[in-house]
Design an enzyme around this catalytic site. Sequence first.
Site: not given
Ligand code: FE2
Length: 425
Positions: A210, A309, A315
């Site tokens: 990341h 992702d 998230w």
């Molecule tokens: Fe990620």
Amino acid sequence: MLDLILRNCTLTDGRTGIDIGIEADRIVAVMPNLVATAGETIEAGGQLVTAPFVDAHFHMDSTLSYGLPRINQSGTLLEGIALWGELKPFLTQELLVERALAYCDWAVAKGLLAIRSHVDVCDPRLLAVDALLHVRDKVKPYLDLQLVAFPQDGLLRAPGGLANLIRALDKGVDVVGGIPHFERTMSEGAESVRILCELAAERGLRVDMHCDESDDPMSRHIETLAFHAQRLGMQGRVTGSHLTSMHSMDNYYVSKLIPLMHEAGVAAIANPLINITLQGRHDSYPKRRGMTRVPELMAAGIVVAFGHDCVMDPWYPLGSADMLEVAQMGLHVAQMTGQDAMRNCFDAVTTAPATILGLDGYGIAIGGKADMVLLQARDKVDAIRLRATRLVVIRAGKVISRTPAATAMLDLPGRPAEVDWIVRN
Ligand code: FE2
């Protein structure tokens, strides 16, 4: 006599009227008018047959945990990380395994047969590592799961971060991860990149970090990653994930950075669904998109993939393991509406991530693995437009999933009764 033949396929390179012959788990023929019989024959009807979808960037330890213990109110990356921290003490191996296996079922149904998943190694119990190693074995017959040791709370910032990451690698995690922009300072971030690249080089492992997942135009960790990839001779084995700061960087600086990345053989992964929702949250108007510079990276010859992702986690509240949804979002965010650009978006969820993962025998070719997906679409662009139904999913020469074709029966005066959204010119 062959085991399986798919007749009248269109391939992703544009060839039409192709028959694909399969013996055991291998492709033995790719040609028009194949003269052979088989135990099973599938009539493709001129529709698109592709090698399976590949997701180069996922978080399987957090997937399907949406709403636990609460919902991300600000919608930011940082609140997501904090929320994941709140959830960690309540995780059990059984729950992690159950959710991951459920997600793998979704993936198979969508023709997604290879996933690179980051796994958080900051919990000293390494619960998630053990759970996903178990899942990796369990799904092996039908899905390639590659694991990345990911120090979510920072390699140097989290107590015992490096030691835990090394323990995870010793247990058999495949790839070295990192999160330099979450370390305390830019210089500690750079130091984490150095340590992690050297660790990977020593062990002969790939790297996928990341990197610069922020709107900070001054974030420079991708430059450091490219530097160490080159210095350590790791060309083709290092990937920068997210790279969202590149969206906000100065154009002059980017004109130096992209050639450096190319020279260092560093690949890039954008995660369009997540980048478009998490980035720009501190902006008023205009709001930045926050996805990295995908068409420019591709034009420079850099391998670029789109990753999913997150699916239903701290998230991101949506998602269904559909890499065509990912490609469609990437296409929109990057304004890649030209014909070649749209085809590149399809490649960004198939061939490009297969290269990043280093998958052997990937692709519809003689001698390749008999892994493929028959789509209800005529070509790559149609596949993205329709988020096409995965009619048949084949793994190692066996059909492992079937979905009925998407059609609607209309009841209109004087109009054809059946609709399938395909234009027939
Ligand atoms: Fe990620």
